[in-house]
Design a protein around this motif. Structure first.
Motif, PDB file in Angstrom:
ATOM      1  N   VAL A   1       0.839  -1.208   0.000  1.00 47.68           N
ATOM      2  CA  VAL A   1       0.000   0.000   0.000  1.00 47.68           C
ATOM      3  C   VAL A   1       0.872   1.255   0.000  1.00 47.68           C
ATOM      4  O   VAL A   1       0.451   2.308  -0.479  1.00 47.68           O
ATOM      5  CB  VAL A   1      -0.958   0.064   1.221  1.00 47.68           C
ATOM      6  N   PHE A   2       2.106   1.125   0.489  1.00 49.33           N
ATOM      7  CA  PHE A   2       2.972   2.302   0.551  1.00 49.33           C
ATOM      8  C   PHE A   2       3.693   2.581  -0.776  1.00 49.33           C
ATOM      9  O   PHE A   2       4.382   3.590  -0.906  1.00 49.33           O
ATOM     10  CB  PHE A   2       3.938   2.189   1.735  1.00 49.33           C
TER      11      PHE A   2
ATOM     12  N   ILE B   1       1.642   2.876  -3.204  1.00 49.14           N
ATOM     13  CA  ILE B   1       0.531   3.678  -3.737  1.00 49.14           C
ATOM     14  C   ILE B   1       0.423   4.996  -2.981  1.00 49.14           C
ATOM     15  O   ILE B   1       0.365   6.062  -3.581  1.00 49.14           O
ATOM     16  CB  ILE B   1      -0.808   2.915  -3.603  1.00 49.14           C
ATOM     17  N   ILE B   2       0.350   4.927  -1.641  1.00 47.50           N
ATOM     18  CA  ILE B   2       0.344   6.133  -0.806  1.00 47.50           C
ATOM     19  C   ILE B   2       1.801   6.346  -0.400  1.00 47.50           C
ATOM     20  O   ILE B   2       2.215   5.993   0.697  1.00 47.50           O
ATOM     21  CB  ILE B   2      -0.568   5.971   0.437  1.00 47.50           C
ATOM     22  N   GLY B   3       2.598   6.874  -1.288  1.00 46.06           N
ATOM     23  CA  GLY B   3       4.019   7.045  -1.062  1.00 46.06           C
ATOM     24  C   GLY B   3       4.743   6.995  -2.388  1.00 46.06           C
ATOM     25  O   GLY B   3       4.125   6.698  -3.410  1.00 46.06           O
ATOM     26  N   PRO B   4       6.012   7.298  -2.462  1.00 47.19           N
ATOM     27  CA  PRO B   4       6.873   7.656  -1.332  1.00 47.19           C
ATOM     28  C   PRO B   4       6.608   9.069  -0.795  1.00 47.19           C
ATOM     29  O   PRO B   4       5.940   9.855  -1.455  1.00 47.19           O
ATOM     30  CB  PRO B   4       8.274   7.593  -1.962  1.00 47.19           C
TER      31      PRO B   4
END
Lengths: 220, 290
Positions: free
Chosen positions: A4-5, A7-10
């Motif tokens: 998921v990080f 996608i919501i990230g970096p």
């Protein structure tokens, strides 16, 4: 897209994951390959880097990479003047020479001892990068793994000798790339591993005959 | 087996589990990364903090980006809505926050890419405006970000999140679909409705090209983030009202991928056509290169 990080990230200094964060990572890896902060660098900018590097702050990101900053460091916008104060001379040269990948950078670095290394890499999107060339050798380094760069003579059995040292430390090889300039002459191998590469590997490998370069590049 | 590769799997897993989609995405991440849920939750929570900081920085920013094309839209809009209101608080905040984050990105500030840097204002714009207007606790916001991430993973694995591959529908379109899902969960909608919100949001972005002026993440990107956040709110409220997408979300995602592949290269982040090649776009480009 494993996490998921991804996608919501970096978490990063903008504006572009490929032209800002990616450019910084390439410079950071080049610095690790040199083994020290360079005193002088000529940065050749190709493809879309040549056209958009100023607006994307790629120049500032590259300077930040040579200083060892992370992609989250809020000093990135001022990195060029910080580098100048620290005695790192950086010269940006946009080029229209055709290249295989549209986002290509090349660093011609010199360190304080006068050692000169040329590193070429590409920024492939989402902040992911690959170092493709060290001097005249083709390599493949992503910065996502622990890595070893070994320069060696090209003859039967040498690869086994090197990988034996790695396996004796219980380190698992994830990816490996070997290239040479000419049969029987100098060759270079890049090895990416899952496990941390400690300095005792460096000393064991350095004591082997027929090796002319050993570098550890830690995961970014 | 606790994994999903389509929206319909995600929806049915949540229904079987009698939970929200966020719970499925969080558990699945914990299992995949072999970490406990609390640690994963805290990592996401830190990302929410970074997003909030970007919002606060952007709405008070009076400096321009390197190209001078953007930088002060968020602060102008912020001061406008402090004295006027036409669209209402939730919509106005979504616009303001999305502009803020997107301009912080354009001005070399710290942001969370979601899913990309070019579309980084849409999710924070939508979820922060809704949660403030509805007085929701941070825990709910963080959970809704897992829902958004789950949708983003499905789109990334079945289509693309890169403007260079699929045009802006892949970046701002995906961000808007992710934000619609998160907002729907914040508003109390169920898993089926999340699917419809995703389909409605993405459907209305199909064919959106990526033609940035001078190759920079500024024009039309910054303002498009504001529209993308509002677009997500529209999709979420439509779905919450029970309005369904005739084409199911997984089929919309595949359609977006097909459309992206059919789109000419000149309209996929190369700045060889569209807005980038208008007389004004060309003038700005030559100024940047001089």
């Amino acid at each position: 897209m494993e996490s998921v990080f991804d996608i919501i990230g970096p978490i990063m200094i903008g504006p572009s994951s490929s032209h800002t964060a990616g450019a910084l990572k390439l410079a950071n890896m080049a610095r690790a390959i040199l083994g020290d902060t360079p005193t002088e660098v000529k940065v050749n900018l190709y493809g879309s880097f040549a056209k958009t590097y100023k607006g994307h702050g790629s120049d500032r990101a590259i300077a930040a990479g040579f200083l060892g900053f992370s992609t989250e460091d809020e000093r990135i916008p001022e990195a060029i003047s910080i580098a100048a104060k620290k005695g790192v001379k950086i010269n940006f040269v946009p080029s229209n020479k055709p290249v295989d990948h549209p986002n290509t950078l090349e660093f011609e670095m010199v360190d304080k001892s006068g050692l000169k290394i040329i590193v070429q890499g590409i920024s492939i999107g989402g902040g992911n990068v690959i170092i493709k060339k060290i001097d005249n050798y083709e390599v493949n380094l992503t910065g996502n793994y622990e890595a070893l760069i070994v320069g060696h003579k090209d003859y039967p059995g040498i690869i086994a000798k090197i990988t034996q040292v790695i396996s004796s430390k219980n380190i698992n090889i994830a990816y490996m790339y070997v290239s040479r300039l000419e049969r029987g002459k100098d060759a270079m191998m890049t090895i990416e591993t899952d496990d941390y590469i400690s300095t005792d590997i460096y000393s064991t490998l350095s004591s082997l005959p027929d090796l002319n370069l050993v570098k550890i590049i830690h995961r970014l | 087996m606790n994994s999903f590769s389509t929206i319909s799997e995600l929806v049915s897993m949540a229904k079987e589990n009698h939970s929200d989609i966020s719970e499925i995405v969080l558990s699945s991440e914990a299992q995949r990364m072999q970490k406990d849920k609390e640690e994963i939750f805290n990592t996401m929570s830190h990302r929410l903090t970074v997003m909030r900081n970007s919002v606060e920085k952007g709405r008070k920013n009076y400096n321009y980006s390197i190209s001078k094309m953007v930088g002060t839209n968020a602060s102008s809009f912020d001061s406008f809505i402090s004295k006027n209101t036409y669209l209402g608080g939730m919509v106005e905040k979504a616009i303001c926050y999305a502009l803020s984050v997107s301009e912080v990105n354009a001005c070399m500030g710290l942001v969370v890419a979601c899913p990309t840097a070019g579309s980084c204002g849409i999710l924070p714009g939508a979820v922060l405006s809704v949660s403030e207007e509805m007085n929701l606790p941070d825990e709910k916001i963080v959970l809704s970000m897992f829902t958004a991430a789950g949708i983003g993973m499905v789109i990334g694995n079945n289509a693309t999140l890169a403007g260079a591959v699929g045009g802006c529908q892949a970046e701002c379109g995906s961000a808007s679909a992710m934000a619609a899902a998160a907002v729907l969960e914040l508003m109390g909608g169920g898993p089926d409705q999340v699917g419809h919100a995703v389909a409605l949001a993405l459907k209305n972005c199909l064919g959106l090209v990526c033609d940035p002026v001078a190759g920079l993440v500024e024009v039309p990107c910054v303002k498009r983030n504001a529209f993308g956040a509002v677009h997500a709110l529209v999709a979420a409220e439509l779905a919450l009202a029970g309005i369904e997408s005739v084409i199911p979300p997984d089929e919309v995602i595949l359609a977006s991928y097909e459309i992206g592949r059919l789109m000419p290269k000149s309209l996929k982040e190369t700045s060889e056509a569209g807005l980038a090649k208008t007389p004004t776009g060309k003038k700005i480009e030559s100024m940047m290169n001089s």
